[in-house]
Design an enzyme around this catalytic site. Structure first.
Site, short mmCIF file in Angstrom:
data_model
loop_
_atom_site.label_atom_id
_atom_site.label_comp_id
_atom_site.label_asym_id
_atom_site.label_seq_id
_atom_site.Cartn_x
_atom_site.Cartn_y
_atom_site.Cartn_z
N ASN A 177 0.90 -1.19 0.08
CA ASN A 177 0.06 0.02 0.00
C ASN A 177 0.87 1.27 -0.35
OD1 ASN A 177 -1.66 2.02 0.49
ND2 ASN A 177 -2.49 1.47 2.60
N LYS A 198 -0.02 4.27 -0.21
CA LYS A 198 -0.53 5.47 0.50
C LYS A 198 -0.09 6.63 -0.55
CE LYS A 198 -0.04 3.34 4.87
NZ LYS A 198 -0.11 3.28 6.17
N HIS A 229 -9.66 1.34 4.93
CA HIS A 229 -8.33 1.74 5.63
C HIS A 229 -8.51 2.49 6.78
CE1 HIS A 229 -4.14 2.63 6.63
NE2 HIS A 229 -3.94 1.49 5.86
N GLU A 259 -6.82 4.79 7.89
CA GLU A 259 -6.54 6.13 7.69
C GLU A 259 -7.77 6.95 7.06
OE1 GLU A 259 -2.78 5.87 5.62
OE2 GLU A 259 -1.78 5.19 7.54
N GLU A 292 -5.28 -4.90 10.16
CA GLU A 292 -4.27 -3.82 10.57
C GLU A 292 -4.72 -3.35 11.84
OE1 GLU A 292 -2.33 -2.80 6.58
OE2 GLU A 292 -3.88 -1.43 7.20
N GLY A 335 2.62 2.17 10.86
CA GLY A 335 3.62 3.09 10.76
C GLY A 335 4.46 3.43 12.10
N SER A 361 3.49 -2.15 10.35
CA SER A 361 5.06 -2.38 10.35
C SER A 361 5.71 -3.75 9.98
CB SER A 361 5.35 -1.97 11.77
OG SER A 361 4.94 -0.61 12.07
P1 13P Z 1 3.07 0.30 7.52
O1 13P Z 1 3.58 -0.89 7.10
O2 13P Z 1 4.04 1.44 7.28
O3 13P Z 1 3.08 0.20 8.99
O4 13P Z 1 1.72 0.76 7.05
C1 13P Z 1 0.80 -0.40 7.23
C2 13P Z 1 -0.63 -0.02 6.42
O5 13P Z 1 -1.29 0.85 6.90
C3 13P Z 1 -0.85 -0.81 5.16
O6 13P Z 1 -2.02 -0.46 4.58
#
Ligand code: 13P
Length: 247
Positions: free
Chosen positions: A9, A11, A93, A95, A165, A171, A211
């Site tokens: 992903n 982002k 997601h 976010e 997740e 992150g 992560s």
């Molecule tokens: P990270 O791997 O950067 O922690 O992000 C995970 C994520 O949100 C994947 O959709």
């Protein structure tokens, strides 16, 4: 047998031109592996993905409109994504849930729009830190799953991917332990069995996200109910992503 899926992903990272060059490098170095590779990209990068990746590496978007078509400024429909060859697209997601106020009901509509276009939704669920600390994470995540699949009827197990997740792991460099991930994935699969039946539940891929890195991926992916990863940061670096594909 569920084929492992390593989904990156991206982002809001890289420009379309940077992405095009990265895709070319990826194809040159793509390892022979049983895992399936997929990249979830900003909308602007998708035409280059179609041109360069074609059908060698799966790709898709990170969001989709809940509407089919019409006066919805700034939105992108599932039909547009299908036209560009998207096989997968993320919905729900954390976010988007937290920064854009997306509810379970909205996420369910988005998943349904994707299925109408034969695009596989990668449906994200997962608890925030305070819920985990209160020990309510399983109930919370299953409730989110139920709401986000309300009225959603995938035609086959291969038409749906779930990504667990935990918000506190995204992150942050903190990863769920393989045992914690496995316990949640097992609970999700057993919920899916109640909703869609045994055969269906056994075929659905459940990814872990939060992560994931080359140094922790093998232990996570070795769990019986962890069918791969949804990877943010580590999917932006070609070396790391290649290592994840063979983990
Ligand atoms: P990270 O791997 O950067 O922690 O992000 C995970 C994520 O949100 C994947 O959709």
């Amino acid at each position: 047998m569920r084929r492992r899926l390593v989904a990156g992903n991206w982002k809001m990272h890289k420009t379309p031109s940077e992405a095009r060059a990265w895709f070319q490098n990826l194809l040159e170095r793509l390892p022979q592996t049983e895992a399936e590779a997929a990249l979830l990209l900003p909308f602007t990068h998708l035409p280059y993905a179609a041109q360069v990746l074609g059908d060698r590496v799966a790709y898709g978007a990170q969001d989709v409109s809940a509407h089919r078509e019409g006066a919805y400024t700034g939105e992108v429909s599932a039909r547009m994504l299908a036209d560009l060859g998207c096989l997968y697209t993320i919905v729900g997601h954390s976010e988007r849930r937290s920064y854009h106020g997306e509810t379970d009901a909205l996420v369910a509509q988005k998943a349904q729009r994707l299925l109408e276009q034969a695009i596989v939704p990668i449906l994200c669920v997962g608890e925030p830190l305070e819920v985990r600390e209160a020990g309510e994470h399983v109930a919370y995540t299953l409730r989110q799953l139920e709401g986000s699949l309300n009225g959603v009827n995938p035609p086959a197990a291969s038409s749906l991917v779930i990504a667990y997740e935990p918000v506190w792991a995204i992150g942050t460099g903190k990863t769920a332990t393989p045992e914690d991930a496995e316990a949640m994935h097992k609970a999700i699969r057993s919920w899916l069995e109640g909703r869609y039946g045994r055969g269906f539940a056994e075929g659905v891929r459940i990814l872990y996200g939060g992560s994931v890195r080359p140094d922790n991926a093998s232990a996570l992916f070795a769990q019986p109910n962890v069918d791969g990863g949804l990877v943010g940061g580590a999917s932006l670096k070609l070396e790391d992503y290649l290592q994840l594909l063979t983990a």
